[in-house]
Design a protein around this motif. Structure first.
Motif, PDB file in Angstrom:
ATOM      1  N   ILE A   1       1.004  -1.109  -0.005  1.00  0.00           N
ATOM      2  CA  ILE A   1      -0.039  -0.064  -0.134  1.00  0.00           C
ATOM      3  C   ILE A   1       0.855   1.222  -0.113  1.00  0.00           C
ATOM      4  O   ILE A   1       1.829   1.494   0.678  1.00  0.00           O
ATOM      5  N   PHE A   2       0.482   2.078  -0.883  1.00  0.00           N
ATOM      6  CA  PHE A   2       0.975   3.523  -0.840  1.00  0.00           C
ATOM      7  C   PHE A   2      -0.055   4.453  -0.319  1.00  0.00           C
ATOM      8  O   PHE A   2      -1.244   3.943  -0.080  1.00  0.00           O
ATOM      9  N   TYR A   3       0.238   5.772  -0.050  1.00  0.00           N
ATOM     10  CA  TYR A   3      -0.744   6.632   0.201  1.00  0.00           C
ATOM     11  C   TYR A   3      -0.582   7.826  -0.591  1.00  0.00           C
ATOM     12  O   TYR A   3       0.286   8.515  -1.242  1.00  0.00           O
ATOM     13  N   SER A   4      -1.828   8.347  -0.812  1.00  0.00           N
ATOM     14  CA  SER A   4      -1.999   9.578  -1.544  1.00  0.00           C
ATOM     15  C   SER A   4      -2.144  10.938  -0.596  1.00  0.00           C
ATOM     16  O   SER A   4      -1.993  10.743   0.639  1.00  0.00           O
ATOM     17  N   CYS A   5      -1.746  12.034  -1.069  1.00  0.00           N
ATOM     18  CA  CYS A   5      -1.894  13.297  -0.586  1.00  0.00           C
ATOM     19  C   CYS A   5      -2.477  14.305  -1.630  1.00  0.00           C
ATOM     20  O   CYS A   5      -1.762  14.482  -2.795  1.00  0.00           O
ATOM     21  N   THR A   6      -3.695  14.744  -1.233  1.00  0.00           N
ATOM     22  CA  THR A   6      -4.380  15.892  -2.177  1.00  0.00           C
ATOM     23  C   THR A   6      -4.707  16.978  -1.444  1.00  0.00           C
ATOM     24  O   THR A   6      -5.629  17.832  -1.757  1.00  0.00           O
ATOM     25  N   LEU A   7      -3.884  17.341  -0.503  1.00  0.00           N
ATOM     26  CA  LEU A   7      -4.231  18.589   0.582  1.00  0.00           C
ATOM     27  C   LEU A   7      -4.217  19.858  -0.636  1.00  0.00           C
ATOM     28  O   LEU A   7      -4.902  20.720  -0.416  1.00  0.00           O
TER      29      LEU A   7
ATOM     30  N   GLN B   1      -5.200   8.989   1.178  1.00  0.00           N
ATOM     31  CA  GLN B   1      -5.963   7.683   0.924  1.00  0.00           C
ATOM     32  C   GLN B   1      -4.993   6.407   0.673  1.00  0.00           C
ATOM     33  O   GLN B   1      -3.773   6.709  -0.052  1.00  0.00           O
ATOM     34  N   PRO B   2      -5.326   4.971   1.021  1.00  0.00           N
ATOM     35  CA  PRO B   2      -4.600   4.090   0.779  1.00  0.00           C
ATOM     36  C   PRO B   2      -4.470   3.913  -0.825  1.00  0.00           C
ATOM     37  O   PRO B   2      -5.754   4.070  -1.358  1.00  0.00           O
ATOM     38  N   ILE B   3      -3.311   3.504  -1.240  1.00  0.00           N
ATOM     39  CA  ILE B   3      -3.356   2.868  -2.823  1.00  0.00           C
ATOM     40  C   ILE B   3      -2.695   1.749  -2.781  1.00  0.00           C
ATOM     41  O   ILE B   3      -1.542   1.508  -2.698  1.00  0.00           O
ATOM     42  N   GLU B   4      -3.649   0.664  -3.375  1.00  0.00           N
ATOM     43  CA  GLU B   4      -3.119  -0.645  -3.505  1.00  0.00           C
ATOM     44  C   GLU B   4      -2.256  -0.347  -4.843  1.00  0.00           C
ATOM     45  O   GLU B   4      -2.513   0.045  -5.677  1.00  0.00           O
ATOM     46  N   LYS B   5      -0.845  -0.931  -4.627  1.00  0.00           N
ATOM     47  CA  LYS B   5       0.221  -0.933  -5.563  1.00  0.00           C
ATOM     48  C   LYS B   5      -0.437  -1.695  -6.941  1.00  0.00           C
ATOM     49  O   LYS B   5      -0.398  -1.181  -8.126  1.00  0.00           O
ATOM     50  N   GLY B   6      -0.740  -2.997  -6.982  1.00  0.00           N
ATOM     51  CA  GLY B   6      -1.219  -3.785  -7.956  1.00  0.00           C
ATOM     52  C   GLY B   6      -0.169  -4.304  -8.679  1.00  0.00           C
ATOM     53  O   GLY B   6       0.875  -4.272  -8.249  1.00  0.00           O
ATOM     54  N   ARG B   7      -0.576  -4.831  -9.863  1.00  0.00           N
ATOM     55  CA  ARG B   7       0.507  -5.342 -10.630  1.00  0.00           C
ATOM     56  C   ARG B   7       1.532  -4.470 -10.991  1.00  0.00           C
ATOM     57  O   ARG B   7       1.383  -3.236 -11.576  1.00  0.00           O
ATOM     58  N   VAL B   8       3.102  -4.821 -11.200  1.00  0.00           N
ATOM     59  CA  VAL B   8       4.060  -4.003 -11.409  1.00  0.00           C
ATOM     60  C   VAL B   8       3.984  -3.984 -12.948  1.00  0.00           C
ATOM     61  O   VAL B   8       3.654  -4.899 -13.821  1.00  0.00           O
TER      62      VAL B   8
END
Length: 193
Positions: A75-81, A122-129
């Motif tokens: 999981i990565f995270y977003s920032c949209t502040l 928000q969490p971001i699933e990485k998914g397939r490389v």
């Protein structure tokens, strides 16, 4: 913190700071906090002791983050502040890449999401490389495309040339590719003034 003589004469007391902090902590962290106690220290020796304990805790956190890699998490995270003034901008925060402004690292993004699940982190699933060298993942690209109002199709975590992260204007320095030297140049924000 300093308090003016006029504020003291008007009746401002340390107790008022405690009351304000108590209310703010409940308001901002109600998702993870049930009870709050505010203790204000004015003894310099105790303040220094507590500051050193806090620094130790932050160092342990920083050391834990330093040992993490993008490959060690799913999981990565977003920032949209910054979308209030840069509506198509979205940061992708990974263990190896903080937000562009430097305000949020991966642990900060995770904690912010736990505190406010509908907020800007928000969490971001990485998914397939899709491309290991450029740092592209299928679900990350889908997320970026959706959150950038479809202005971006892809995001490369490891490239300044191909599909780099957008910029909102909030950053500590500016990096530029120098093709004639096959290198990069970094200029601090203070050098721009």
């Amino acid at each position: 913190m300093r308090v003016s003589k006029a504020a003291k004469a008007a009746g401002l007391k340390l107790e008022h700071f405690g009351t304000i902090l108590h209310a703010m902590l409940h308001e901002q962290y109600s998702a993870i906090v049930d009870r709050v106690q505010v203790k204000i220290y004015t003894d310099e020796a105790k303040v220094v002791e507590l500051r050193e304990a806090a620094r130790k805790t932050f160092k342990e956190r920083d050391d834990r983050l330093a040992g993490m890699t993008d490959e060690s998490v799913e999981i990565f995270y977003s920032c949209t502040l910054c979308q209030s003034f840069a509506p198509n901008h979205v940061c992708v925060i990974t263990p190896e890449r903080s937000g562009l402004c430097g305000a949020y690292n991966w642990l900060d993004g995770r904690a912010a999401f736990e505190i406010n699940p509908t907020g800007p982190n928000q969490p971001i699933e990485k998914g397939r490389v899709l491309d290991e060298k450029l740092g592209q993942w299928e679900k990350v690209n889908e997320f970026v495309q959706g959150k950038s109002n479809r202005s971006l199709e892809r995001f490369s975590a490891y490239s300044m040339i191909q599909d780099p992260m957008t910029s909102c204007g909030c950053f500590e320095c500016i990096s530029a590719v120098l093709p004639s030297t096959n290198g990069i140049m970094i200029v601090t924000a203070t050098a721009r003034r």
